[in-house]
Design an enzyme around this catalytic site. Structure first.
Site, PDB file in Angstrom:
ATOM      1  CG  ASN A  11      -1.926   1.076   1.219  1.00 38.68           C
ATOM      2  OD1 ASN A  11      -1.577   2.252   1.236  1.00 38.68           O
ATOM      3  ND2 ASN A  11      -3.193   0.707   1.202  1.00 38.68           N
ATOM      4  CD  GLU A  19      -5.202  -5.950  -1.815  1.00 40.32           C
ATOM      5  OE1 GLU A  19      -5.767  -6.558  -0.893  1.00 40.32           O
ATOM      6  OE2 GLU A  19      -5.026  -4.707  -1.801  1.00 40.32           O
ATOM      7  CG  ASP A  60      -6.652   2.363   3.388  1.00 40.31           C
ATOM      8  OD1 ASP A  60      -6.080   2.817   2.382  1.00 40.31           O
ATOM      9  OD2 ASP A  60      -6.849   1.153   3.572  1.00 40.31           O
TER      10      ASP A  60
END
Length: 148
Positions: free
Chosen positions: A44, A57, A145
């Site tokens: 991240n 990801e 987030d």
């Protein structure tokens, strides 16, 4: 069935999460592998790059570059994927996801399964502890987030 390679790559996803945390970011990491072959890893970088889409990801998939197919690949992630990342997994037809932590954040596992993705939660203790510590110490950043 969890193999020795699954455990190795799940640990690498944790190390990517730790790398992000050590650099001021959210502790989320991911790895893409095909069998015993590492394709890419990432973490991240929302904070580091100021990019709201730079999830672990997504960073991993960007680093993997263009793939003709994701057949036979597994995505390992230190935290259960958000809907954006889960949708990307389905879009790319990644058939298998190993998740280190569904305790601190979860909810899209059923979405993945309902779209044919084998989804396995391995309850990786270090990933769970790292994320719990981050959430406790950075509640505002965590809420940002997850868009709360």
């Amino acid at each position: 069935m969890i193999s020795q390679w699954d455990r190795r790559f799940a640990e690498l996803a944790f190390m990517e999460a730790k790398k992000s945390a050590d650099n001021g970011g959210l502790p989320i990491g991911a790895v893409l592998a095909k069998g015993d072959r590492l394709i890419a890893s990432g973490c991240n970088q929302r904070v580091q790059l100021g990019d709201p889409i730079a999830h672990g990801e997504m960073d991993c998939l960007r680093k993997a570059g263009r793939q003709k197919t994701y057949a036979g690949m597994t995505l390992y992630t230190s935290l259960s994927p958000c809907m954006m990342c889960a949708g990307t997994i389905v879009q790319f037809k990644i058939a298998r996801v190993i998740i280190n932590d569904t305790r601190n954040f979860g909810g899209n596992e059923e979405f993945l399964r309902s779209n044919g993705v084998e989804t396995i939660d391995i309850a990786h203790a270090d990933s769970i502890a790292l994320m719990a510590k981050f959430i406790a110490e950075n509640p505002d950043l965590w809420r940002e987030d997850i868009a709360e």
